[in-house]
Design an enzyme around this catalytic site. Structure first.
Site, PDB file in Angstrom:
ATOM      1  N   LYS A 112       0.806  -1.343  -0.026  1.00 31.28           N
ATOM      2  CA  LYS A 112       0.047  -0.369   0.329  1.00 31.28           C
ATOM      3  C   LYS A 112       0.823   1.641   0.137  1.00 31.28           C
ATOM      4  O   LYS A 112       0.372   2.184  -0.317  1.00 31.28           O
ATOM      5  CB  LYS A 112      -0.927  -0.401   1.673  1.00 31.28           C
ATOM      6  CG  LYS A 112      -2.039  -1.148   1.316  1.00 31.28           C
ATOM      7  CD  LYS A 112      -2.814  -0.284   2.254  1.00 31.28           C
ATOM      8  CE  LYS A 112      -4.520  -1.572   1.690  1.00 31.28           C
ATOM      9  NZ  LYS A 112      -3.816  -2.643   1.283  1.00 31.28           N
TER      10      LYS A 112
ATOM     11  N   THR B 175     -21.265   8.158  13.942  1.00 34.60           N
ATOM     12  CA  THR B 175     -20.444   7.285  14.516  1.00 34.60           C
ATOM     13  C   THR B 175     -19.501   9.232  15.247  1.00 34.60           C
ATOM     14  O   THR B 175     -18.677   8.960  16.233  1.00 34.60           O
ATOM     15  CB  THR B 175     -19.526   6.967  14.406  1.00 34.60           C
ATOM     16  OG1 THR B 175     -18.523   7.331  13.441  1.00 34.60           O
ATOM     17  CG2 THR B 175     -19.993   5.620  13.726  1.00 34.60           C
TER      18      THR B 175
END
Ligand code: DCP
Ligand code: MG
Ligand code: MN
Length: 331
Positions: free
Chosen positions: A72, A101
């Site tokens: 990544k 959230t």
């Protein structure tokens, strides 16, 4: 609720940011705690690394960065973005869950439930306050303020007021502001306060005496600092405070700790959470079990013994042969 842990001295901040975002996704949406931990660990390792990472291969040499994360880093270095994150960003339900959230009191499970019921925005929540519990309604009421980080100088003033008020009730109370503030951060997400008194003992738990003491302290603080109570129990207050009318409302947690457990609690609530994990793991290797309450030796049968009598934070490090780290070094 924390979105921006990387500080400006961090030369690997852009990697840390995407790793934190992936960790949040794993925690909140995929609910894969192992991947969450792996990303969090990688982010904190990179944040502590003072040299700019130039390739995935170089990153892989660091403890806590494996094949997948190193790939990544290569993708990010080559393209300036991550396909995985792009896909996540495009998913509207993920976006709605992530938004909800951010309200204090709404966890990922509840947020997903709201989204399934068609509540996707803060506006939707404001129109459906009857579907929210007391904590969530306070989170909603102060949504914008709770997102603002708290400058150190403001916590210093709050600390003064806390100490003055609490010591007016009893001179022997100890008050320690823990969390990111104690780790020396310039900004904090909330205020984490631990209080103890020589007369508050573990055995009080059964007699509910701690509850009386905490209520008395909170009543006193209600006159000046505290504006709302989210919840209050025998040992834990969760609520809201404000220093002055010009300043935002802030999340305040106060715990009353029995004096025998104070230093383990101060250590735990100073964090960081990543530091706590590595210290606990080290304790285990040395034959101890460490948590927010106590340090206990593990016997040959594998059963933890009685808590060790602790009189300072440093002592905990000594017992488990862990080089002492000042709070500012625990990030
Ligand atoms: N803690 C922990 N593990 C958790 C949650 C908390 O070890 N899962 C400990 C370490 C934290 C401390 O409690 O430092 C306080 O929790 P906070 O969530 O308030 O975190 P911080 O104070 O470190 O950061 P912030 O500035 O976002 O409040
Ligand atoms: Mg905190
Ligand atoms: Mn907190």
């Amino acid at each position: 609720k924390r979105k921006n842990p990387s500080n400006n001295s961090n030369v690997n901040a852009d990697f840390c940011d995407f790793l934190i975002e992936l960790s949040e996704y794993e925690k909140n949406v995929s609910r894969n705690i192992h991947k969450y931990n792996a990303y969090k660990k990688a982010a904190s390792v990179l944040a502590a690394h003072h040299k700019r990472i130039e390739s995935g291969e170089e990153a892989k040499k660091l403890n806590g960065i494996g094949d997948k994360i190193s790939k990544k880093i290569d993708e990010f270095l080559q393209t300036g973005k991550l396909k995985k994150l792009e896909n996540i960003h495009q998913n509207e339900e993920v976006q709605a869950v992530n938004l909800l959230t951010r309200v204090s009191g709404i966890g990922p499970v509840k947020a997903a439930q709201f989204v399934r019921d068609g509540l996707r925005t803060i506006e939707d929540l404001r129109k459906n306050q009857d579907k929210l519990n007391h904590h969530q309604n306070i989170g909603l009421k102060y949504f914008e303020d709770f997102e603002k980080s708290i400058p150190r100088s403001e916590i210093e003033e709050i600390e003064e007021i806390l100490k003055k008020n609490i010591n007016s009730i009893g001179a022997e109370f100890s008050v320690t502001v823990c969390g990111s503030y104690r780790r020396g951060k310039a900004y904090s997400g909330d205020i984490d306060v631990l209080i103890t008194h020589p007369s508050v003992k573990v055995s009080d738990g059964k007699k509910k005496r701690g509850g009386e003491v905490l209520k008395k302290l909170i009543n006193k603080l209600n006159e000046s600092l505290i504006t709302d109570t989210i919840s209050i129990g025998a040992t834990k207050f969760m609520g809201v405070c404000r220093l002055s009318k010009e300043l935002p409302y802030r999340r305040l947690d106060i715990r009353l700790i029995p004096c025998e457990q104070y230093y383990c609690a101060v250590l735990y609530f100073t964090g960081s959470d990543v530091f706590n994990k590595s210290m606990r793991a080290h304790a285990l290797e040395q034959g101890f079990t460490l948590n927010e309450y106590s340090l206990r030796p593990i016997g040959i049968t594998g059963v933890p013994g009685e808590p060790i009598h602790i009189t300072s934070e440093e002592e905990i490090f000594e017992y488990i042969n862990y080089p002492y780290k000042k709070p500012e070094e625990r990030n």
